[in-house]
Design a protein around this motif. Structure first.
Motif, PDB file in Angstrom:
ATOM      1  N   ASN A   1      -4.777  -3.979  -3.461  1.00 52.36           N
ATOM      2  CA  ASN A   1      -3.960  -2.963  -2.813  1.00 52.36           C
ATOM      3  C   ASN A   1      -4.427  -1.565  -3.201  1.00 52.36           C
ATOM      4  O   ASN A   1      -4.971  -1.347  -4.274  1.00 52.36           O
ATOM      5  CB  ASN A   1      -2.494  -3.154  -3.199  1.00 52.36           C
TER       6      ASN A   1
ATOM      7  N   GLN B   1      -9.855   1.709  -9.787  1.00 51.30           N
ATOM      8  CA  GLN B   1     -10.445   1.604  -8.458  1.00 51.30           C
ATOM      9  C   GLN B   1     -11.140   0.259  -8.278  1.00 51.30           C
ATOM     10  O   GLN B   1     -11.075  -0.339  -7.204  1.00 51.30           O
ATOM     11  CB  GLN B   1     -11.430   2.758  -8.237  1.00 51.30           C
TER      12      GLN B   1
ATOM     13  N   ARG C   1      -8.772   0.172   3.452  1.00 49.71           N
ATOM     14  CA  ARG C   1      -9.401  -1.124   3.269  1.00 49.71           C
ATOM     15  C   ARG C   1     -10.866  -1.032   3.665  1.00 49.71           C
ATOM     16  O   ARG C   1     -11.200  -0.724   4.788  1.00 49.71           O
ATOM     17  CB  ARG C   1      -8.698  -2.195   4.107  1.00 49.71           C
TER      18      ARG C   1
ATOM     19  N   GLY D   1      -8.866  -2.359  -7.285  1.00 50.96           N
ATOM     20  CA  GLY D   1      -8.434  -2.242  -5.895  1.00 50.96           C
ATOM     21  C   GLY D   1      -9.334  -2.950  -4.909  1.00 50.96           C
ATOM     22  O   GLY D   1      -8.958  -3.144  -3.747  1.00 50.96           O
ATOM     23  N   MET D   2     -10.514  -3.360  -5.326  1.00 52.80           N
ATOM     24  CA  MET D   2     -11.415  -4.118  -4.459  1.00 52.80           C
ATOM     25  C   MET D   2     -10.760  -5.451  -4.087  1.00 52.80           C
ATOM     26  O   MET D   2     -10.381  -6.228  -4.957  1.00 52.80           O
ATOM     27  CB  MET D   2     -12.736  -4.359  -5.194  1.00 52.80           C
ATOM     28  N   HIS D   3     -10.570  -5.695  -2.803  1.00 52.33           N
ATOM     29  CA  HIS D   3      -9.870  -6.872  -2.293  1.00 52.33           C
ATOM     30  C   HIS D   3      -8.399  -6.860  -2.695  1.00 52.33           C
ATOM     31  O   HIS D   3      -7.719  -7.880  -2.550  1.00 52.33           O
ATOM     32  CB  HIS D   3     -10.528  -8.175  -2.746  1.00 52.33           C
TER      33      HIS D   3
ATOM     34  N   GLU E   1      -6.932   0.238  -2.154  1.00 50.13           N
ATOM     35  CA  GLU E   1      -8.378   0.358  -2.348  1.00 50.13           C
ATOM     36  C   GLU E   1      -8.787   1.808  -2.103  1.00 50.13           C
ATOM     37  O   GLU E   1      -8.406   2.413  -1.102  1.00 50.13           O
ATOM     38  CB  GLU E   1      -9.106  -0.571  -1.382  1.00 50.13           C
ATOM     39  N   ARG E   2      -9.602   2.363  -3.013  1.00 52.24           N
ATOM     40  CA  ARG E   2      -9.926   3.788  -2.916  1.00 52.24           C
ATOM     41  C   ARG E   2     -11.133   4.099  -3.776  1.00 52.24           C
ATOM     42  O   ARG E   2     -11.472   3.359  -4.700  1.00 52.24           O
ATOM     43  CB  ARG E   2      -8.744   4.641  -3.364  1.00 52.24           C
TER      44      ARG E   2
ATOM     45  N   LEU F   1     -14.110   0.938  -0.774  1.00 55.65           N
ATOM     46  CA  LEU F   1     -15.063   0.525  -1.797  1.00 55.65           C
ATOM     47  C   LEU F   1     -16.002  -0.552  -1.237  1.00 55.65           C
ATOM     48  O   LEU F   1     -17.211  -0.441  -1.313  1.00 55.65           O
ATOM     49  CB  LEU F   1     -14.299   0.020  -3.030  1.00 55.65           C
ATOM     50  N   ASP F   2     -15.413  -1.584  -0.654  1.00 54.22           N
ATOM     51  CA  ASP F   2     -16.157  -2.787  -0.241  1.00 54.22           C
ATOM     52  C   ASP F   2     -16.054  -3.002   1.264  1.00 54.22           C
ATOM     53  O   ASP F   2     -15.068  -3.544   1.737  1.00 54.22           O
ATOM     54  CB  ASP F   2     -15.576  -3.983  -0.986  1.00 54.22           C
TER      55      ASP F   2
ATOM     56  N   TRP G   1       0.845  -1.201   0.000  1.00 53.86           N
ATOM     57  CA  TRP G   1       0.000   0.000   0.000  1.00 53.86           C
ATOM     58  C   TRP G   1       0.877   1.247   0.000  1.00 53.86           C
ATOM     59  O   TRP G   1       1.938   1.277   0.629  1.00 53.86           O
ATOM     60  CB  TRP G   1      -0.902   0.019   1.232  1.00 53.86           C
TER      61      TRP G   1
ATOM     62  N   TYR H   1      -8.450   6.645   0.441  1.00 56.09           N
ATOM     63  CA  TYR H   1      -7.845   5.326   0.469  1.00 56.09           C
ATOM     64  C   TYR H   1      -8.192   4.609   1.772  1.00 56.09           C
ATOM     65  O   TYR H   1      -8.306   5.233   2.825  1.00 56.09           O
ATOM     66  CB  TYR H   1      -6.323   5.428   0.379  1.00 56.09           C
TER      67      TYR H   1
END
Length: 526
Positions: free
Chosen positions: A501, A494, A168, A497-499, A503-504, A171-172, A151, A166
């Motif tokens: 590095n 983006q 974890r 980045g889900m699951h 993630e944003r 997004l999810d 990250w 940014y």
């Protein structure tokens, strides 16, 4: 320190956070990166600004502006490490923070303990008039683990960089939770009353574990019984500029989740005397190379066909639109495969659209060996698969994989539940595969559609298939319609980045997504 209504409550130390100027609700996101470059640091006040004197929540006290600011609320959510490595996470501190948010608004909230310490659910219930069946907002608090060394920022700091937040779960799905909760609080701040109870469930063990929504439904169904459910799912896609809304979707169906194990055996011996023709790892690697170069055949269903029709109308890329028209008109499997390949090639979201066309398989866990001077006798790779309901059945996919790897000296095993035979597992998957999509003739679906029109003017809205899975199982089993949205416009980077590095999501997209959710809930006001 006691927080005044305009101060940020329950924020961990080191809580200075970036705020941004607010776009009008109907504004497109074009130029969002530029719009947020001038980020200012504000130690306490959220970015949400009232345009009229504060009303009061259900408690009679003013709701803190920070709780109604989706960015501020998301930063607080991200600050809690709720990683779930497969056996549940530590969600109690996150739940206690959110419980305080609800209680400040006068909304009763309850933490539901599970048999696993500190792995809890949170249920808040906004009483309505009872004219309609309850709506359940389903969001999970746990997140997948992080590889901190990969990250660029602290994954639990909620840092804003160049207009993107940014963290974890950004997004999810803590971002979606923040958009939905802050929107509800805005309505309560205005003194709103809804025509139904609104239940907000922030659950645990969605990513993995034994005490997720299934356990909750079995033990506390009376607390989560609802007439419709809204959770994670549909993507808000952008045109090629990565910010201008192109297509707003809500999912009405999830893919079918199943796993295969590919395993090989060989002679165990001293590593100083390798036997290349009798190596479990080498044998397995050759089979995986074959499987890695293969794709299941394209299968379009009514749900995915409707989605791609909408995508073809929404995109400004003429090549993509032409490829979609070819695919939808294809009369043979060969022409369908060729057109589908063009769709993926020209799409700005190639991995998403590839996943909506066929059963996918991903290599996720590999196990072999236990000591560096011992050549192991066994090697196994777990393959995670997602099948399209109404498309290729999991049993058909399994047969194809076995046919493909025949003669490769490997065993292909369907991973079932404990004590379940392969045929029992396949029968269970057949049932899931045959589950119909959620009905579109509901007031919740109409609210989603009208909210899209109000918030993303001149942007197409369409139903879709979710290529992943959700916690909706207990409600779907009872015939309760469930839909999914991630209410923010995303770029492909983006989405990756889900699951993964870094993630944003875009800050302005989050705010516009909260406006979207405000419109959804507005359809239920009396």
């Amino acid at each position: 320190m006691h927080a005044t209504p305009d101060e940020t409550p329950d924020r961990p130390t080191g809580d200075d956070h970036a705020t941004t100027s607010r776009l009008p609700r109907r504004a497109f996101l074009g130029g969002v990166g530029v719009a947020v470059m001038g980020v200012a640091t504000a130690g306490g006040a959220g970015a949400f600004q009232r345009t009229s004197p504060p009303s009061t929540g259900m408690s009679g006290a003013a709701i803190p502006a920070a709780d109604m600011d989706p960015l501020d609320l998301l930063q607080r959510m991200l600050s809690f490490d709720t990683q779930n490595s497969g056996q549940g996470g530590k969600t109690r501190p996150h739940a206690e923070m959110l419980k305080a948010v609800w209680e400040r608004a006068g909304v009763p909230a309850e933490i539901i303990d599970t048999p696993q310490p500190d792995n809890v659910h949170l249920i808040a219930r906004i009483p309505g008039t009872g004219d309609a069946e309850p709506l359940l907002i389903l969001g999970h608090s746990d997140v997948v683990p992080v590889e901190r060394e990969n990250w660029d920022v602290d994954p639990f700091a909620g840092e804003v960089v160049d207009g993107e937040i940014y963290g974890r779960g950004a997004l999810d799905m803590k971002g979606a939770n923040s958009a939905m909760i802050s929107a509800l609080l805005r309505h309560l701040d205005e003194g709103a009353q809804f025509d139904r109870d609104i239940i907000v469930l922030t659950d645990c063990d969605e990513e993995a574990g034994s005490y997720g929504s299934g356990w909750l439904a079995e033990n506390h169904w009376d607390k989560i019984d609802a007439g419709s459910v809204l959770t994670e799912g549909g993507w808000f896609l952008a045109q090629s500029d990565k910010t201008t809304p192109m297509l707003i979707t809500a999912t009405r169906q999830d893919n079918v989740y199943f796993n295969l194990d590919i395993s090989a055996t060989g002679t165990a011996t001293h590593s100083s005397k390798p036997m290349p023709d009798d190596s479990a790892i080498v044998t397995l690697s050759r089979a995986l190379a074959t499987l890695g170069e293969w794709e299941a055949e394209v299968r379009l269903t009514d749900v995915t066909r409707e989605y791609f029709e909408a995508l073809g109308k929404a995109t400004s890329d003429r090549r993509l639109a032409a490829a979609i028209r070819l695919m939808l008109k294809a009369r043979s499997q060969r022409s369908l495969e060729r057109a589908a390949a063009l769709v993926v090639k020209h799409s700005d979201y190639p991995y998403l659209h590839r996943a909506l066309l066929r059963t996918t398989h991903a290599f996720v866990i590999q196990e072999a060996g236990y000591k560096e001077n011992v050549i192991p006798s066994e090697a196994t790779t777990r393959v995670n698969c997602r099948g399209i309901p109404g498309g290729e059945k999991p049993r058909e996919f399994l047969a194809e994989v076995r046919r493909l790897l025949k003669g490769k000296d490997v065993e292909v095993t369907l991973v079932g539940n404990e004590g379940e035979s392969e045929e029992e597992a396949l029968a269970r998957l057949d049932e899931t595969w045959a589950t119909p999509p959620a009905d579109l003739d509901t007031d919740l679906w109409r609210a989603l559609s009208s909210a899209s029109e109000a918030t993303y003017e001149d942007t197409l809205f369409a139903p879709a298939l979710f290529e992943a899975g959700t916690s909706l199982g207990p409600w779907r089993e009872k015939g309760v319609p469930g839909y999914g949205v991630y209410p923010y416009v995303l770029s492909n980077e983006q989405l990756i980045g889900m699951h993964g590095n870094n993630e944003r999501i875009f800050v302005e997209a989050l705010k516009q997504g909260a406006d979207f959710m405000y419109e959804v809930f507005g359809a239920m006001r009396v």
